[in-house]
Design an enzyme around this catalytic site. Structure first.
Site, short mmCIF file in Angstrom:
data_model
loop_
_atom_site.label_atom_id
_atom_site.label_comp_id
_atom_site.label_asym_id
_atom_site.label_seq_id
_atom_site.Cartn_x
_atom_site.Cartn_y
_atom_site.Cartn_z
N SER A 182 -4.85 -20.67 -13.55
CA SER A 182 -4.68 -20.74 -12.10
C SER A 182 -5.96 -20.52 -11.32
O SER A 182 -6.09 -21.00 -10.20
CB SER A 182 -3.61 -19.74 -11.65
N HIS A 210 1.00 -24.65 -12.81
CA HIS A 210 0.10 -25.56 -12.10
C HIS A 210 0.03 -26.95 -12.73
O HIS A 210 -0.73 -27.80 -12.25
CB HIS A 210 -1.31 -24.95 -12.03
N LYS A 241 5.52 -24.67 -6.44
CA LYS A 241 4.17 -25.21 -6.30
C LYS A 241 4.27 -26.72 -6.11
O LYS A 241 4.65 -27.16 -5.03
CB LYS A 241 3.32 -24.74 -7.46
C1 LIG Z 1 2.38 -18.78 -9.27
C2 LIG Z 1 2.40 -18.50 -10.73
C3 LIG Z 1 3.49 -17.86 -11.32
C4 LIG Z 1 4.60 -17.26 -10.51
O1 LIG Z 1 5.46 -18.24 -10.05
P1 LIG Z 1 6.32 -17.92 -8.74
O2 LIG Z 1 7.41 -18.93 -8.77
O3 LIG Z 1 5.39 -18.08 -7.59
O4 LIG Z 1 6.82 -16.51 -8.89
C5 LIG Z 1 3.50 -17.73 -12.69
N1 LIG Z 1 2.48 -18.18 -13.45
C6 LIG Z 1 1.40 -18.78 -12.90
C7 LIG Z 1 0.31 -19.26 -13.79
C8 LIG Z 1 1.32 -18.94 -11.53
O5 LIG Z 1 0.25 -19.50 -10.99
#
Ligand SMILES: *Cc1c(COP(=O)(O)O)cnc(C)c1O
Length: 390
Positions: A182, A210, A241
């Site tokens: 990320s 991602h 996302k």
């Molecule tokens: C954003 C993210 C999460 C968490 O997901 P949410 O649905 O926002 O709780 C988990 N793992 C990674 C790598 C992330 O970037």
């Protein structure tokens, strides 16, 4: 002498964070998520969100949510185990399994909960979890809560992981990795990781927060990107996302998913996500699969950014081909200063500092979206070329 009350102790801690420049401040958007958010009455050009495909405010997705709310209400009222589970959740789980090419999928309210739930359900005392040192916080917390032995391995280092796995005689071995990291934007070497899991008879949990929607044919994610399929894979995709809505899912072989359903406390002891959101994700999946132009646009924007930036010795773009394009500037102060200078020009890019990233690698995390147009990149590039030291 003044007594050291709990509230005084907390205030002192906050003051210390403030002195170290570590206090975070939120900004309130005065409208929908998008590449031109309005904040304090001013419109910005933003490169901060994870809404990679520009779907968070897509009228078709919004309409699906509104129509489902009229039929199913807003609140789900109970956990999935009681009466919070609806036919819309059921239908979405089937579609997510089809979409990712995995046998079965289970919905969660968030990726954070999905990772904690899957890790604690699948691993326990006497087991070993092998975790990439750059994994997301939710994976780190999940491995800790599982009570398994946690073995951190150097970032994407297959040889080191091979040796660590070989040295372990744990009952169950589980390798855990981000699909796309990320804060760096690089893609995990999944074919190599899966080969190690085959050799050491281990499971492989891939958190594709991602990659889902962004990578692979029809946006099916990082497994499709590599053409991988295996009963050892536990796939976690998030829906807040690229999918533009909210929630997450765990997809895997039936016995893995059933174990998570039966054991994950973050599944059992939380209110189900509203059915209207399942309908919204359903509409979003349709768009993700059909509108290849969004992924093409992202690839073009990434290329334009790399072409346009004139970076001196003081900075470098991380080696990334994903919409996460970190510009590493090193020190905390230069990163903050660059972010502030961009903001003055009406451009939002988040500065990421330790402890989120390693000391000396503070960066501007540039996140591109299919909702950006080439002119937006030109504006960002011009501003960065002006701001960054040559
Ligand atoms: C954003 C993210 C999460 C968490 O997901 P949410 O649905 O926002 O709780 C988990 N793992 C990674 C790598 C992330 O970037």
């Amino acid at each position: 002498m003044l007594r050291d009350t709990p509230s005084r102790r907390l205030s002192a801690k906050l003051a210390a964070l403030g002195r170290d420049g570590l206090l975070r401040r939120r900004q309130a958007l005065e409208g929908p998520q998008g590449v031109r958010p309005r904040i304090d009455g001013r419109e910005y050009l933003a490169f901060c969100s994870n809404d990679y495909l520009g779907l968070a405010n897509d009228p078709r997705v919004v309409r699906a949510a509104v129509e489902a709310a009229q039929l199913f209400g807003v609140g789900s009222g109970a956990s999935h185990m009681v009466t919070g589970h609806s036919v819309l959740h059921e239908r979405l789980e089937l579609r997510l399994a089809q979409f990712t090419g995995l046998p079965r999928a289970l919905l969660f309210c968030s990726g954070y909960q999905a990772n904690i739930g899957a890790l604690t359900a699948l691993a326990g005392r006497g087991d070993a979890v092998f975790s990439d040192e750059r994994n997301h916080a939710s994976l780190i917390d999940g491995t800790r809560l599982s009570r398994a032995d946690v073995v951190r391995y150097p970032h994407c280092d297959l040889a080191a992981l091979d040796a660590l796995m070989g040295a372990s005689d744990a009952a169950l071995k589980l390798v855990v990795t981000d699909g796309v990291f990320s804060m760096d934007g690089d893609i995990a070497p999944l074919p190599g990781l899966l080969a190690l899991c085959d050799r050491h008879d281990a499971l492989l949990l891939v958190d594709d927060a991602h990659g889902f929607g962004v990578l692979g044919a029809r946006g099916a994610g990082v497994l499709a990107h590599f053409g991988l399929s295996s009963p050892r894979i536990v796939y976690v995709g998030t829906l807040g996302k690229a999918a533009g809505v909210s929630g997450a899912f765990v997809a895997a072989a039936d016995e893995i998913v059933e174990t998570v359903l039966q054991q994950a406390r973050t599944y059992m002891f939380t209110t189900a996500s509203p059915a209207m959101l399942a309908a919204a994700v359903d509409a979003s999946l349709e768009i993700i699969g059909d509108e290849e132009w969004r992924r093409e646009r992202l690839r073009d924007l990434v290329a334009a950014l790399k072409r346009g930036l004139r970076i001196g010795a003081g900075a470098r773009l991380a080696a990334s081909d994903t919409p996460i394009q970190p510009l590493i500037v090193g020190g905390n102060e230069p990163a903050l200063a660059a972010s502030a200078a961009l903001r003055e020009r009406g451009i939002l890019v988040t500065a990421i500092r330790p402890p989120t990233v390693a000391a000396g690698t503070a960066r501007l995390r540039i996140a591109l979206s299919a909702a950006h147009v080439p002119d937006d990149i030109a504006r960002l590039v011009a501003a960065l070329n002006e701001i960054l030291p040559a």
